[in-house]
Each structure stands twice: as structure tokens, then as C-alpha cells.
Design a protein around this motif. Structure first.
Motif, PDB file in Angstrom:
ATOM      1  N   VAL A 103      12.472   7.488   7.065  1.00 52.51           N
ATOM      2  CA  VAL A 103      11.689   6.827   8.516  1.00 52.51           C
ATOM      3  C   VAL A 103      10.384   7.556   8.450  1.00 52.51           C
ATOM      4  O   VAL A 103      10.451   9.175   8.418  1.00 52.51           O
ATOM      5  N   THR A 104       9.421   7.138   8.214  1.00 54.43           N
ATOM      6  CA  THR A 104       8.147   8.187   8.664  1.00 54.43           C
ATOM      7  C   THR A 104       7.501   8.602  10.253  1.00 54.43           C
ATOM      8  O   THR A 104       6.959   9.115  10.393  1.00 54.43           O
ATOM      9  N   ALA A 105       7.655   6.703  10.590  1.00 57.96           N
ATOM     10  CA  ALA A 105       6.980   6.981  11.660  1.00 57.96           C
ATOM     11  C   ALA A 105       7.430   5.632  12.647  1.00 57.96           C
ATOM     12  O   ALA A 105       7.939   4.360  11.884  1.00 57.96           O
ATOM     13  N   SER A 106       7.540   5.239  13.726  1.00 55.78           N
ATOM     14  CA  SER A 106       7.475   4.581  14.403  1.00 55.78           C
ATOM     15  C   SER A 106       5.696   4.067  15.357  1.00 55.78           C
ATOM     16  O   SER A 106       5.991   4.986  15.786  1.00 55.78           O
ATOM     17  N   VAL A 107       6.220   2.581  15.422  1.00 55.43           N
ATOM     18  CA  VAL A 107       4.434   2.141  15.521  1.00 55.43           C
ATOM     19  C   VAL A 107       5.185   0.970  16.948  1.00 55.43           C
ATOM     20  O   VAL A 107       6.071   0.167  16.939  1.00 55.43           O
ATOM     21  N   PRO A 108       4.629   0.616  18.063  1.00 54.81           N
ATOM     22  CA  PRO A 108       4.753   0.182  19.650  1.00 54.81           C
ATOM     23  C   PRO A 108       4.267  -1.172  18.957  1.00 54.81           C
ATOM     24  O   PRO A 108       2.906  -1.337  18.084  1.00 54.81           O
ATOM     25  N   ALA A 109       4.718  -2.499  19.084  1.00 56.31           N
ATOM     26  CA  ALA A 109       4.328  -3.863  18.843  1.00 56.31           C
ATOM     27  C   ALA A 109       4.647  -4.779  19.895  1.00 56.31           C
ATOM     28  O   ALA A 109       4.906  -4.013  21.298  1.00 56.31           O
ATOM     29  N   GLY A 110       3.968  -5.972  20.315  1.00 56.75           N
ATOM     30  CA  GLY A 110       4.295  -6.635  21.553  1.00 56.75           C
ATOM     31  C   GLY A 110       5.750  -6.766  21.674  1.00 56.75           C
ATOM     32  O   GLY A 110       7.130  -6.301  21.323  1.00 56.75           O
ATOM     33  N   CYS A 145       3.966 -10.130   7.924  1.00 51.80           N
ATOM     34  CA  CYS A 145       3.129 -10.883   6.719  1.00 51.80           C
ATOM     35  C   CYS A 145       1.394  -9.795   5.838  1.00 51.80           C
ATOM     36  O   CYS A 145       0.923  -9.179   6.802  1.00 51.80           O
ATOM     37  N   TYR A 146       1.715  -9.388   4.936  1.00 54.36           N
ATOM     38  CA  TYR A 146       0.325  -8.744   4.638  1.00 54.36           C
ATOM     39  C   TYR A 146      -0.220  -9.481   3.701  1.00 54.36           C
ATOM     40  O   TYR A 146      -0.309 -10.519   2.984  1.00 54.36           O
ATOM     41  N   ASP A 147      -1.881  -9.056   3.867  1.00 55.35           N
ATOM     42  CA  ASP A 147      -2.444  -9.644   3.532  1.00 55.35           C
ATOM     43  C   ASP A 147      -3.950  -8.877   2.541  1.00 55.35           C
ATOM     44  O   ASP A 147      -4.420  -7.747   3.144  1.00 55.35           O
ATOM     45  N   GLU A 148      -3.532  -9.284   2.086  1.00 56.19           N
ATOM     46  CA  GLU A 148      -4.256  -7.846   0.431  1.00 56.19           C
ATOM     47  C   GLU A 148      -5.903  -8.374   0.566  1.00 56.19           C
ATOM     48  O   GLU A 148      -6.165  -6.945  -0.047  1.00 56.19           O
ATOM     49  N   PHE A 149      -6.443  -9.506   1.162  1.00 54.64           N
ATOM     50  CA  PHE A 149      -8.164  -9.293   1.798  1.00 54.64           C
ATOM     51  C   PHE A 149      -8.391  -7.923   2.932  1.00 54.64           C
ATOM     52  O   PHE A 149      -9.053  -7.723   2.127  1.00 54.64           O
ATOM     53  N   SER A 150      -7.350  -7.605   3.656  1.00 53.24           N
ATOM     54  CA  SER A 150      -7.768  -7.267   4.700  1.00 53.24           C
ATOM     55  C   SER A 150      -7.256  -5.791   4.352  1.00 53.24           C
ATOM     56  O   SER A 150      -7.457  -4.797   5.173  1.00 53.24           O
ATOM     57  N   LYS A 151      -6.359  -6.248   3.451  1.00 52.29           N
ATOM     58  CA  LYS A 151      -5.331  -4.523   3.616  1.00 52.29           C
ATOM     59  C   LYS A 151      -4.601  -4.435   4.906  1.00 52.29           C
ATOM     60  O   LYS A 151      -5.045  -3.309   5.426  1.00 52.29           O
ATOM     61  N   ARG A 152      -4.320  -5.693   5.506  1.00 47.94           N
ATOM     62  CA  ARG A 152      -3.533  -5.164   6.679  1.00 47.94           C
ATOM     63  C   ARG A 152      -1.560  -5.843   7.053  1.00 47.94           C
ATOM     64  O   ARG A 152      -2.077  -6.741   6.121  1.00 47.94           O
ATOM     65  N   VAL A 153      -1.439  -5.298   7.728  1.00 47.00           N
ATOM     66  CA  VAL A 153      -0.023  -6.146   7.975  1.00 47.00           C
ATOM     67  C   VAL A 153       0.111  -6.918   9.075  1.00 47.00           C
ATOM     68  O   VAL A 153      -0.609  -5.926  10.209  1.00 47.00           O
ATOM     69  N   GLN A 171       1.053  -1.265  -0.457  1.00 40.56           N
ATOM     70  CA  GLN A 171      -0.074  -0.334  -0.667  1.00 40.56           C
ATOM     71  C   GLN A 171       0.942   0.965  -0.395  1.00 40.56           C
ATOM     72  O   GLN A 171      -0.010   2.174   0.427  1.00 40.56           O
ATOM     73  N   GLY A 172       2.159   1.181  -0.792  1.00 45.10           N
ATOM     74  CA  GLY A 172       3.017   2.550  -1.194  1.00 45.10           C
ATOM     75  C   GLY A 172       3.733   2.618   0.141  1.00 45.10           C
ATOM     76  O   GLY A 172       4.205   4.234   0.718  1.00 45.10           O
ATOM     77  N   ARG A 173       3.974   1.700   1.674  1.00 49.15           N
ATOM     78  CA  ARG A 173       4.622   1.858   2.414  1.00 49.15           C
ATOM     79  C   ARG A 173       5.381   0.740   2.958  1.00 49.15           C
ATOM     80  O   ARG A 173       5.445  -0.001   2.239  1.00 49.15           O
ATOM     81  N   GLY A 174       6.479   0.713   3.285  1.00 45.05           N
ATOM     82  CA  GLY A 174       7.405   0.113   3.789  1.00 45.05           C
ATOM     83  C   GLY A 174       6.982  -0.740   5.409  1.00 45.05           C
ATOM     84  O   GLY A 174       7.277   0.843   6.566  1.00 45.05           O
ATOM     85  N   TYR A 175       7.671  -1.831   5.936  1.00 43.90           N
ATOM     86  CA  TYR A 175       7.160  -1.484   7.687  1.00 43.90           C
ATOM     87  C   TYR A 175       8.022  -2.467   7.791  1.00 43.90           C
ATOM     88  O   TYR A 175       9.052  -3.668   6.673  1.00 43.90           O
ATOM     89  N   ILE A 176       8.863  -2.486   8.788  1.00 40.49           N
ATOM     90  CA  ILE A 176      10.557  -3.155   9.330  1.00 40.49           C
ATOM     91  C   ILE A 176       9.763  -3.301  10.829  1.00 40.49           C
ATOM     92  O   ILE A 176       9.929  -2.483  11.660  1.00 40.49           O
ATOM     93  N   VAL A 204       7.503  -1.340  15.186  1.00 38.97           N
ATOM     94  CA  VAL A 204       7.767  -1.385  13.421  1.00 38.97           C
ATOM     95  C   VAL A 204       7.999  -0.166  13.726  1.00 38.97           C
ATOM     96  O   VAL A 204       7.512   0.844  13.449  1.00 38.97           O
ATOM     97  N   VAL A 205       9.165   0.462  12.804  1.00 34.32           N
ATOM     98  CA  VAL A 205       9.400   1.077  11.475  1.00 34.32           C
ATOM     99  C   VAL A 205       8.345   1.053  10.581  1.00 34.32           C
ATOM    100  O   VAL A 205       8.463   0.000  10.162  1.00 34.32           O
ATOM    101  N   GLU A 206       8.397   2.393  10.030  1.00 34.33           N
ATOM    102  CA  GLU A 206       7.601   2.978   8.673  1.00 34.33           C
ATOM    103  C   GLU A 206       8.309   3.382   8.356  1.00 34.33           C
ATOM    104  O   GLU A 206       8.598   4.493   8.755  1.00 34.33           O
ATOM    105  N   PHE A 207       8.382   3.605   6.608  1.00 31.90           N
ATOM    106  CA  PHE A 207       9.289   4.083   5.848  1.00 31.90           C
ATOM    107  C   PHE A 207       8.363   4.298   4.702  1.00 31.90           C
ATOM    108  O   PHE A 207       7.955   3.525   3.932  1.00 31.90           O
ATOM    109  N   ASP A 208       9.187   4.868   3.774  1.00 24.63           N
ATOM    110  CA  ASP A 208       9.025   5.302   2.297  1.00 24.63           C
ATOM    111  C   ASP A 208      10.080   4.804   1.655  1.00 24.63           C
ATOM    112  O   ASP A 208      10.450   5.039   1.552  1.00 24.63           O
TER     113      ASP A 208
END
Length: 338
Positions: free
Chosen positions: A111-118, A125-133, A88-93, A101-105
Motif C-alpha cells: 500500500v502506497t497511499a490512502s485518498v479520501p473519497a465520498g 471505473c478507469y477511463d483511458e481517454f482522460s487517464k482518470r479513475v 497506469q502502473g498503480r492499483g486502486y481499491i 481509496v487505497v492505492e497500491f503497487d
């Protein structure tokens, strides 16, 4: 072949009919892309549309040109980097040491953002049905779920064990190996409710997971040198194949009807699907010790495996009682198989 015959064959494949036996694909090491630097590695990812390969390496991601392996840039400050995905035009690490999780262009690598994870986020894993990572937290029993288009958290899936690699069927179900339970969990990509729990039979410590979507076959590669094939609708065991030791990755090439495992002992095992009920080892190819993960470019059928020369393991410590082998500086590279 005339058009009517082609249509019949295609309809048969979509319906899950046995594939027609054909030449068993074989592979060779076609290129060796030197990268250099120091430190370990984990997953590697291919973005065919963007023309790039992303390789996790120590505390950064190496970005290489898909056409020739030339360096494009790096994404720094990704401590404990494991998985990379572009969607979806974004990268995730996933960054295992910072539980984030680091988000990048993907265009600028900024790097555009950092999101807390567990705890200890690992495979993505990217799921194109739900458009979720889906961010699988190996140090917990959960998956952190992100909206791929915005990077915002939208939920947490409770999986009941330590997740390793996952795969989507593109129809609303995500499958993931549970390393400590010797199970595969199937859950709903939107509601996050667990649908099934299936044992991997004789397999132990499952890591990599792949899926033949057309014939609904899961390929779980396990630490006791086994690839276990299961029915993706019922969990029925279908086949068990021998593979090499130190495995951490597997991919399925739909066009060639092969599952390929990357074995850290220094081989890949190519398993040919002769039909939904018949699987054979078509090739065992020498690669390099440490090449335990891989990525497939489905458009070209090439495989990419990161590795480096290995030295002796450091002395054990209370924090790291079983240290991995050391890596020789400036030997990190990516093998290209075709």
C-alpha cells in the motif's frame, strides 16, 4: 477470407453495421479456485498484463495467479472493500467503511497511499481517454475523480443520485447507473459535466453496467430481473431481456458479441447480440448461489466469479434491518467460466 473482404467486414463493424449471425457462444464452469477465509465479498478484477486476479474479501483483497488461481498475496486493511482497478502502473481499491481509496503497487502489493473519497465509495471505473479513475460514492451522489498516474484527486462529479457501476466509452464519456433513480447518467470525463440522463425503462435498481463500444449499446442489469439495452448516444431503449435474480454485475465480450450477467441466485445469463437491434438469451448457466459479480479477461474470454457457501442471515438490527445471508467459513472461492 481474403484481405479485401476482411477489411470490408471490419469497416462495417466500426460503422455500426449489423453483426453477422454466427454460433451463439456457450460457457461452462471450467475451474473452481479455493481461497478460504471468512467474510463477504463484492467486486473482482482481472489484470491480464500483470497476470493477476484481484478479489475483494471481507477487509482485504485476495490476489491470485491468473494462470492457475494460486495465491500470490493479500492487500490488507481495506475495510468495506468494494472495487479494484489497475491502471497506469498503480492499483486502486475503494474502502466503503473508511470513505477512502487505497492505492497500491501492483508489483509488490504494498500500500502506497490512502485518498479520501465520498460516502461509501463502491464501484471504480478507469477511463483511458482522460487517464482518470472514477470512484462512485454510493452513499452520496458523487464520483471522486483521481489522476490514475499520480493518485491525486482532480475533481468531483455531481451525478444527482446514488451511483453503482460505471463504464467508459474510451472517447470522453463515462456512463453510470443511478441505483435510486433508475437512470443512467452520461457525463464528460474531463469537464465532469452531465450530458444526459436516461431512464432504464422497466428496469429497477440498476447495478452492473457494460458497453458494446463498436455498436454503442449499453447493458444495464437491474434488481427486478431485467437486462435493459439502450442506445449509448440517444438513450433510446433497444431491448429488454430476462435475467436471474440477485444480479450485481455484467460484462460485454466484444469478440464474441455477448453480454453476460452474474446473478446471485446462482446463474449467469448470456445474451447474444445478433445485431445492434436484435438480442436473444443464448444460455442460462448454473454457477453457485452468491456469485453475483464477475470480471472478464478479454484476451482469453474467461470469466471469473467470486462466491462462498451461504448460511442463514443473522438477526436484523436497527443498523442493518435487512442483513445478508451469512457465509460459511473457509468456503470462499472463485469460479472460472470458459
Amino acid at each position: 477470407m481474403t484481405q479485401p473482404l476482411l477489411s470490408i467486414a471490419l469497416l462495417g463493424a466500426l460503422a455500426g453495421a449489423p453483426t453477422q449471425p454466427g454460433p451463439k457462444p456457450t460457457y461452462r464452469v471450467a475451474a473452481n479456485w479455493p481461497v478460504g477465509g471468512e467474510g463477504g465479498w463484492d467486486y473482482i478484477a482481472v489484470d491480464h498484463a500483470g497476470g493477476r486476479v484481484y478479489a475483494s474479501h471481507a477487509t482485504q483483497v485476495e490476489v491470485l495467479d491468473l494462470a492457475n488461481g494460486h495465491p500470490v498475496g493479500i492487500i490488507p486493511n481495506t475495510a468495506g472493500v468494494h472495487g479494484i482497478v489497475v491502471a497506469q502502473g498503480r492499483g486502486y481499491i475503494s474502502c466503503g467503511k473508511t470513505n477512502s481509496v487505497v492505492e497500491f503497487d501492483p508489483q509488490t502489493l504494498r500500500v502506497t497511499a490512502s485518498v479520501p473519497a465520498g460516502a461509501k465509495p463502491d464501484a471504480l471505473c478507469y477511463d483511458e481517454f482522460s487517464k482518470r479513475v472514477f470512484v462512485f460514492n454510493n452513499g452520496a451522489t458523487t464520483a471522486t475523480v483521481l489522476d490514475a498516474a499520480t493518485g491525486q484527486p482532480v475533481g468531483t462529479a455531481e451525478l444527482g443520485g446514488a451511483p453503482e457501476a460505471g463504464v467508459s466509452d474510451g472517447k470522453g464519456t463515462v456512463f453510470v447507473n443511478l441505483e435510486d433513480k433508475n437512470e443512467i447518467v452520461a457525463f464528460d470525463a474531463k469537464t465532469l459535466a452531465v450530458r444526459h440522463r436516461w431512464p432504464v425503462g422497466p428496469g429497477e435498481e440498476p447495478s452492473g453496467l457494460a458497453l458494446d463500444r463498436a455498436h454503442r449499446r449499453l447493458f444495464s442489469v437491474c434488481g427486478n430481473e431485467k437486462m435493459v439495452v439502450l442506445d449509448a448516444d440517444t438513450g433510446r431503449p433497444v431491448a429488454v431481456l430476462p435475467i436471474g435474480s440477485g444480479v450485481d454485475g455484467v460484462v460485454f465480450d466484444d469478440a464474441r458479441q455477448v453480454a453476460i450477467s452474474s446473478n446471485g441466485s446462482g446463474t449467469v445469463t448470456v445474451v447474444h447480440e445478433e445485431g445492434p437491434e436484435k438480442f436473444t438469451v443464448a444460455q442460462t448457466l448454473a454457477t453457485a448461489r452468491g456469485a453475483r459479480t464477475l470480471a472478464l479477461d478479454a484476451a482469453t474470454h474467461r470469466l471469473y466469479l467470486p462466491t462462498a457457501d451461504l448460511g442463514p442471515a443473522p438477526a436484523p438490527t436497527p443498523a442493518v434491518p435487512h442483513p445478508r445471508l451469512s457465509t460459511v467459513p473457509n468456503t470462499f472461492r472463485v469460479l472460472v467460466l470458459e
